[in-house]
Every structure is written in C-alpha cells, then in structure tokens.
Design a protein around this motif. Structure first.
Motif, PDB file in Angstrom:
ATOM      1  N   ASP A  12      39.491  28.373  48.501  1.00 61.03           N
ATOM      2  CA  ASP A  12      38.729  27.974  47.315  1.00 61.03           C
ATOM      3  C   ASP A  12      39.430  26.757  46.718  1.00 61.03           C
ATOM      4  OD1 ASP A  12      37.542  27.605  44.849  1.00 61.03           O
ATOM      5  OD2 ASP A  12      38.182  29.520  44.012  1.00 61.03           O
ATOM      6  N   SER A  13      38.810  25.600  46.828  1.00 64.33           N
ATOM      7  CA  SER A  13      39.446  24.382  46.327  1.00 64.33           C
ATOM      8  C   SER A  13      39.669  24.425  44.826  1.00 64.33           C
ATOM      9  CB  SER A  13      38.597  23.153  46.686  1.00 64.33           C
ATOM     10  OG  SER A  13      37.260  23.303  46.240  1.00 64.33           O
ATOM     11  N   GLY A  14      38.930  25.288  44.113  1.00 62.52           N
ATOM     12  CA  GLY A  14      39.121  25.445  42.680  1.00 62.52           C
ATOM     13  C   GLY A  14      40.281  26.351  42.319  1.00 62.52           C
ATOM     14  N   GLY A  15      40.834  27.050  43.295  1.00 65.30           N
ATOM     15  CA  GLY A  15      42.055  27.821  43.084  1.00 65.30           C
ATOM     16  C   GLY A  15      41.891  29.187  42.461  1.00 65.30           C
ATOM     17  N   GLY A  16      40.650  29.605  42.151  1.00 61.72           N
ATOM     18  CA  GLY A  16      40.471  30.869  41.449  1.00 61.72           C
ATOM     19  C   GLY A  16      40.213  32.056  42.337  1.00 61.72           C
ATOM     20  N   ALA A  17      39.775  31.802  43.566  1.00 62.25           N
ATOM     21  CA  ALA A  17      39.416  32.886  44.473  1.00 62.25           C
ATOM     22  C   ALA A  17      40.024  32.612  45.848  1.00 62.25           C
ATOM     23  CB  ALA A  17      37.892  33.009  44.569  1.00 62.25           C
ATOM     24  N   GLY A  18      39.633  33.428  46.835  1.00 56.69           N
ATOM     25  CA  GLY A  18      40.048  33.189  48.207  1.00 56.69           C
ATOM     26  C   GLY A  18      41.549  33.217  48.439  1.00 56.69           C
ATOM     27  N   ILE A  19      41.963  32.457  49.444  1.00 57.47           N
ATOM     28  CA  ILE A  19      43.376  32.385  49.835  1.00 57.47           C
ATOM     29  C   ILE A  19      44.267  32.068  48.639  1.00 57.47           C
ATOM     30  CG2 ILE A  19      45.029  30.918  51.062  1.00 57.47           C
ATOM     31  CD1 ILE A  19      43.857  32.693  53.057  1.00 57.47           C
ATOM     32  N   GLN A  20      43.826  31.137  47.811  1.00 62.33           N
ATOM     33  CA  GLN A  20      44.654  30.721  46.668  1.00 62.33           C
ATOM     34  C   GLN A  20      44.890  31.873  45.704  1.00 62.33           C
ATOM     35  OE1 GLN A  20      42.201  29.011  48.054  1.00 62.33           O
ATOM     36  NE2 GLN A  20      42.778  26.855  48.272  1.00 62.33           N
ATOM     37  N   ALA A  21      43.847  32.615  45.373  1.00 62.98           N
ATOM     38  CA  ALA A  21      43.992  33.756  44.466  1.00 62.98           C
ATOM     39  C   ALA A  21      44.862  34.836  45.087  1.00 62.98           C
ATOM     40  CB  ALA A  21      42.621  34.326  44.117  1.00 62.98           C
ATOM     41  N   ASP A  22      44.683  35.070  46.384  1.00 62.02           N
ATOM     42  CA  ASP A  22      45.468  36.100  47.062  1.00 62.02           C
ATOM     43  C   ASP A  22      46.957  35.781  47.024  1.00 62.02           C
ATOM     44  OD1 ASP A  22      43.050  37.281  47.647  1.00 62.02           O
ATOM     45  OD2 ASP A  22      43.038  36.691  49.755  1.00 62.02           O
ATOM     46  N   LEU A  23      47.301  34.550  47.363  1.00 61.70           N
ATOM     47  CA  LEU A  23      48.721  34.172  47.398  1.00 61.70           C
ATOM     48  C   LEU A  23      49.343  34.201  46.006  1.00 61.70           C
ATOM     49  CD1 LEU A  23      48.640  31.287  50.038  1.00 61.70           C
ATOM     50  CD2 LEU A  23      49.400  33.651  50.359  1.00 61.70           C
ATOM     51  N   LYS A  24      48.583  33.792  45.004  1.00 60.91           N
ATOM     52  CA  LYS A  24      49.093  33.867  43.628  1.00 60.91           C
ATOM     53  C   LYS A  24      49.364  35.320  43.244  1.00 60.91           C
ATOM     54  CE  LYS A  24      46.538  29.787  42.037  1.00 60.91           C
ATOM     55  NZ  LYS A  24      45.385  29.313  41.239  1.00 60.91           N
ATOM     56  N   GLY A 255      35.048  30.240  35.087  1.00 64.08           N
ATOM     57  CA  GLY A 255      36.428  29.904  35.392  1.00 64.08           C
ATOM     58  C   GLY A 255      37.228  31.041  35.983  1.00 64.08           C
ATOM     59  N   PRO A 256      38.457  30.730  36.426  1.00 63.57           N
ATOM     60  CA  PRO A 256      39.321  31.727  37.057  1.00 63.57           C
ATOM     61  C   PRO A 256      39.976  32.653  36.040  1.00 63.57           C
ATOM     62  CG  PRO A 256      40.494  29.664  36.841  1.00 63.57           C
ATOM     63  CD  PRO A 256      39.090  29.400  36.372  1.00 63.57           C
ATOM     64  N   THR A 257      40.554  33.726  36.565  1.00 59.29           N
ATOM     65  CA  THR A 257      41.311  34.647  35.728  1.00 59.29           C
ATOM     66  C   THR A 257      42.769  34.187  35.658  1.00 59.29           C
ATOM     67  OG1 THR A 257      41.880  36.093  37.585  1.00 59.29           O
ATOM     68  CG2 THR A 257      39.819  36.548  36.413  1.00 59.29           C
ATOM     69  N   ASN A 258      43.549  34.848  34.827  1.00 54.56           N
ATOM     70  CA  ASN A 258      44.954  34.492  34.625  1.00 54.56           C
ATOM     71  C   ASN A 258      45.840  35.390  35.476  1.00 54.56           C
ATOM     72  OD1 ASN A 258      47.478  33.818  33.730  1.00 54.56           O
ATOM     73  ND2 ASN A 258      47.113  34.314  31.592  1.00 54.56           N
ATOM     74  N   HIS A 259      46.235  34.893  36.644  1.00 49.96           N
ATOM     75  CA  HIS A 259      47.023  35.704  37.567  1.00 49.96           C
ATOM     76  C   HIS A 259      48.419  36.026  37.035  1.00 49.96           C
ATOM     77  CE1 HIS A 259      43.911  33.941  40.184  1.00 49.96           C
ATOM     78  NE2 HIS A 259      44.004  35.093  40.832  1.00 49.96           N
ATOM     79  N   ALA A 260      48.881  35.305  36.049  1.00 52.06           N
ATOM     80  CA  ALA A 260      50.224  35.536  35.509  1.00 52.06           C
ATOM     81  C   ALA A 260      50.269  36.571  34.386  1.00 52.06           C
ATOM     82  CB  ALA A 260      50.809  34.214  35.003  1.00 52.06           C
ATOM     83  N   ALA A 261      49.122  37.038  33.931  1.00 53.63           N
ATOM     84  CA  ALA A 261      49.074  37.898  32.742  1.00 53.63           C
ATOM     85  C   ALA A 261      49.870  39.188  32.909  1.00 53.63           C
ATOM     86  CB  ALA A 261      47.625  38.218  32.393  1.00 53.63           C
ATOM     87  N   PHE A 262      49.755  39.837  34.052  1.00 51.82           N
ATOM     88  CA  PHE A 262      50.429  41.117  34.293  1.00 51.82           C
ATOM     89  C   PHE A 262      51.944  40.951  34.166  1.00 51.82           C
ATOM     90  CE2 PHE A 262      51.932  44.561  37.167  1.00 51.82           C
ATOM     91  CZ  PHE A 262      51.232  45.629  36.647  1.00 51.82           C
ATOM     92  N   ARG A 263      52.472  39.901  34.780  1.00 50.54           N
ATOM     93  CA  ARG A 263      53.920  39.651  34.704  1.00 50.54           C
ATOM     94  C   ARG A 263      54.336  39.242  33.305  1.00 50.54           C
ATOM     95  NH1 ARG A 263      56.086  34.812  34.870  1.00 50.54           N
ATOM     96  NH2 ARG A 263      54.245  33.935  35.913  1.00 50.54           N
ATOM     97  N   LYS A 264      53.567  38.399  32.662  1.00 50.80           N
ATOM     98  CA  LYS A 264      53.954  37.906  31.349  1.00 50.80           C
ATOM     99  C   LYS A 264      53.978  39.004  30.292  1.00 50.80           C
ATOM    100  CE  LYS A 264      52.820  33.024  31.832  1.00 50.80           C
ATOM    101  NZ  LYS A 264      52.003  31.891  31.328  1.00 50.80           N
ATOM    102  N   ARG A 265      53.171  40.028  30.507  1.00 54.88           N
ATOM    103  CA  ARG A 265      53.209  41.152  29.574  1.00 54.88           C
ATOM    104  C   ARG A 265      54.276  42.175  29.970  1.00 54.88           C
ATOM    105  NH1 ARG A 265      47.559  43.012  27.008  1.00 54.88           N
ATOM    106  NH2 ARG A 265      46.338  41.111  27.235  1.00 54.88           N
ATOM    107  N   ASN A 266      55.086  41.791  30.963  1.00 55.85           N
ATOM    108  CA  ASN A 266      56.179  42.652  31.437  1.00 55.85           C
ATOM    109  C   ASN A 266      55.680  44.003  31.936  1.00 55.85           C
ATOM    110  OD1 ASN A 266      58.297  40.813  30.818  1.00 55.85           O
ATOM    111  ND2 ASN A 266      58.043  41.342  28.663  1.00 55.85           N
TER     112      ASN A 266
END
Length: 279
Positions: A12-24, A255-266
């Motif tokens: 996904d060139s937009g970075g929100g889904a697909g390979i990019q979302a999985d790796l994030k 738009g995409p979701t925030n993949h960092a939210a889980f970590r940032k909320r500890n």
C-alpha cells in the motif's frame, strides 16, 4: 531470541494497509518482520488507483528466501490477488505446516476497489482455508466465502461454524459492519471448542484504512511470540481498538490508524474491550 513473523501481502503506497501496516504492527509488538510482496498498488486515502501483481515465480522465490533462512514462528497472508498466487503460496507453505498461519482474506479496499479476482475466491476456499490456523474475515468477506448473509449475532455464529467446516482451525469474524448493535463485536470460535465475543465501543471516525490488515498482523505477531490463539486475538483486538481511538487523521479520505498507540499507552489502557460469552 528474537521472534520472527512473515507477511505475504500486497504493498500500500499510502502506508496504512498491506505490507506496510503489517511490518509496522510487527515492530510495535516487538517482533522482527519479514515480507513477501504479491502485488503493488498505487493507493492513498482516497482509494486504489492502480494494481500490478508480482510474477508468481518471484512470489515463490521470496517465500523460499525467507523461510530457508529465518526462524519464522508465524505467517500471515493478506492480499494475494490471483488464484495462481494463492495456489503457489499454499504449495510453498505445505512444508511448513507446523508454523501458525493467519489468513486475512483481503477482497475489497476501504474505498471499494476489488483486491481479489473472482476466481481467486475459489482458490482461497480450496487451498488456504484448509491449512489456516486462524482466518480473520470481516462480514462482507465472510459472506463471500460462505454465501451466507450476516445481519445478527446468530448469523455470525452460523457463518463461523461454516468457515470451520471448510477446514480452518479457528475463526475471528469481525463484526464492525453489523448495524443492529451500537458497539463493535467480534466473534472467535475454534475447532477445539473455544468461543467468545470481544465487544468494544464504536469510534466515530472515517480513518479506519488498514484496520483488517493491522488486526490480523497483531494476532500474527503474538502467535510468533508463542502466545495462545485466545491470547493473540484478545491482544490484537486491544491493539486495533487503540489504533483507531488514537487516530492520526492523515490524508483527504479514509486515513490510516495509529499503529503506535498501543505502545505509547504502555499497554495499560486496553481500549475497554470486554469478553462476552466466553467458554
């Protein structure tokens, strides 16, 4: 030892889904991500503008390169695009049946573009469902796979049982498309008899691009760490709930979701996910 997961999916060139979302998602959950690219999309929050599949021989070569070298502990598939790619993936994974396999049957992008050719649905049923540790369809995808209409909780249970009868060891049927309830409720069922609903509040946002990919990737990451199926899907539900709740609102469309939210909320705030009917 570092846990390793593999995603076999489209870009996904937009970075929100697909390979990019999985790796994030893998990275956020402490798992080293490897990848096999099946298709390239020209995509942003406004939709999918072009799709180009990767040659089947190259898909096969990528799988062999990763699995011959890395100690992969869980595998996820996403957009596989064609029956030829699905059959090639299934054939390559036969030798690795001990590795948990999560099938996210990606069919349609958030903007409505088809990401799976019609004949590929038959190949998915025939070749991948019988070897799936876990399949994670949303309601429209489950309806296509089974031919059953889903409007209620009872319909979800009937459909999940149908998917289990097709060979999957477990089903996570995502109920976000249901209109008869004011909350988001996902059903987990397995051939070993586990059964529960995961209920969370609905969040008023259009920024949900890549939620299916991210949900399945989170479950895959947890399986790669040696967690049970139940533990993995519950963590994944909390991960995606917070990713949506703490949205980043990028782009002019969905738009995409925030993949960092889980970590940032500890990992302390769970997104208020409740387990219902657990047995």
């Amino acid at each position: 030892m570092t846990s390793v997961a593999l995603t076999i999916a489209g870009s996904d060139s937009g970075g929100g889904a697909g390979i990019q979302a999985d790796l994030k998602t893998f990275q956020e959950l402490g798992v080293f991500g490897t990848s096999v690219l099946t298709a390239i999309t020209a995509q942003n929050t406004l939709g999918v503008h072009a799709v180009q599949s990767v040659d089947v021989a190259m898909v096969t070569a990528q799988i062999q390169a990763v699995l011959n070298d890395f100690p992969v502990k869980a595998i996820k598939t996403g957009m596989l695009f064609s029956s030829e790619i699905i059959e090639a993936v299934a054939n390559e994974l036969k030798a690795y049946s001990a590795i948990p396999l999560v099938i996210d049957p990606v069919m349609i992008a958030k903007g409505g573009a088809s990401l799976l050719q019609n004949e590929a649905v038959i190949a998915l049923r025939s070749h991948l469902l019988p070897v799936a540790t876990l399949i994670t369809p949303n309601i429209p995808e489950a309806e296509v796979l089974t031919g059953q209409r889903i409007l209620t909780e009872r319909d979800m249970k009937l459909t999940a049982n149908r998917l289990l009868s097709m060979g999957a060891s477990a089903v996570l049927l995502k109920g976000g498309h249901r209109e008869d309830v004011p909350y988001a409720e996902d059903l987990f069922m397995s051939t070993s008899g586990e059964h529960f609903l995961m209920r969370s509040k609905r969040i008023a946002t259009q920024h949900t691009h890549g939620t299916g990919c991210t949900f399945a990737a989170a479950a895959t990451a947890e399986l790669a760490k040696g967690r049970s199926l139940e533990e993995s899907v519950v963590t994944a539900k909390n991960f995606i709930q917070l990713a949506i709740e703490d949205g980043i609102e990028l782009g002019n469309g969905q738009g995409p979701t925030n993949h960092a939210a889980f970590r940032k909320r500890n990992q302390l705030k769970t997104g208020e996910v409740k387990l219902i009917e657990r047995r």
